[in-house]
Design a protein around this motif. Structure first.
Motif, PDB file in Angstrom:
ATOM      1  N   ASP A  51      43.739  74.519  45.497  1.00  9.29           N
ATOM      2  CA  ASP A  51      44.499  74.231  46.702  1.00  9.29           C
ATOM      3  C   ASP A  51      45.825  74.974  46.590  1.00  9.29           C
ATOM      4  N   VAL A  52      46.466  75.227  47.727  1.00 10.40           N
ATOM      5  CA  VAL A  52      47.742  75.937  47.703  1.00 10.40           C
ATOM      6  C   VAL A  52      48.901  74.964  47.502  1.00 10.40           C
ATOM      7  N   ARG A  53      49.022  73.985  48.366  1.00 11.30           N
ATOM      8  CA  ARG A  53      50.155  73.054  48.296  1.00 11.30           C
ATOM      9  C   ARG A  53      49.832  71.902  47.360  1.00 11.30           C
ATOM     10  N   GLY A  57      53.684  72.284  42.241  1.00 10.47           N
ATOM     11  CA  GLY A  57      53.499  73.728  42.136  1.00 10.47           C
ATOM     12  C   GLY A  57      52.724  74.285  43.300  1.00 10.47           C
ATOM     13  N   ASN A  58      52.166  75.462  43.062  1.00  9.94           N
ATOM     14  CA  ASN A  58      51.552  76.227  44.120  1.00  9.94           C
ATOM     15  C   ASN A  58      50.288  76.889  43.578  1.00  9.94           C
ATOM     16  N   GLU A  61      50.450  80.684  42.870  1.00 10.86           N
ATOM     17  CA  GLU A  61      51.064  81.038  41.586  1.00 10.86           C
ATOM     18  C   GLU A  61      50.110  80.752  40.428  1.00 10.86           C
ATOM     19  N   SER A  81      43.185  76.391  51.722  1.00 11.60           N
ATOM     20  CA  SER A  81      44.413  75.861  52.295  1.00 11.60           C
ATOM     21  C   SER A  81      44.282  75.688  53.794  1.00 11.60           C
ATOM     22  N   HIS A  83      47.235  75.703  55.287  1.00 10.92           N
ATOM     23  CA  HIS A  83      48.582  76.160  55.611  1.00 10.92           C
ATOM     24  C   HIS A  83      48.750  77.667  55.575  1.00 10.92           C
ATOM     25  N   TYR A  93      46.707  87.518  47.191  1.00 11.69           N
ATOM     26  CA  TYR A  93      47.055  86.484  46.236  1.00 11.69           C
ATOM     27  C   TYR A  93      46.308  86.637  44.921  1.00 11.69           C
TER      28      TYR A  93
END
Length: 117
Positions: A51-53, A57-58, A61, A81, A83, A93
């Motif tokens: 997942d992104v959010r 963290g992220n 990354e 995601s 978002h 990414y």
């Protein structure tokens, strides 16, 4: 030998759905709800689903870190995601695939199958 999917997702409902679905499809699933837990316990796997959010963290990354690590860099990564615009390219990414939430489980299984062959 069963293939393993490692999931980093903080939404308990999404984690439960993915875990049940992939286990039903014959995969072993390891799940983490935070980047901290993921980073402390990471093991080799056949695929990362990020997942992104996240609360600490992220996922983007995390993906970059994985792809730069010689132990994990060749393992496929799917980023999911709600978002990020669906037309955003996942290669931006470092991921092997991007899946927009809400997702279609059959499509996700198809992508996982392609990436874990």
């Amino acid at each position: 030998m069963k293939k393993t999917i490692t999931i980093l997702e903080d939404d308990a409902d999404i984690m439960d759905i993915c875990t049940l679905f992939f286990e039903f499809e014959g995969f072993d699933v390891i799940g983490y709800g935070t980047v901290t837990d993921f980073s402390r316990n990471i093991l080799p796997t056949h695929l990362f689903l990020l997942d992104v959010r996240l609360p600490d963290g992220n996922g983007i990354e995390v993906c970059r870190t994985l792809k730069e690590d010689s132990r994990f860099g060749r393992i496929p990564v799917i980023i999911m995601s709600a978002h990020i615009h669906p037309l955003t390219k996942s290669d931006k990414y470092g991921a092997d695939c991007f899946i927009q939430k809400p997702f279609d489980l059959d499509y996700m299984l198809e992508q996982v199958g392609l990436l874990t062959r």
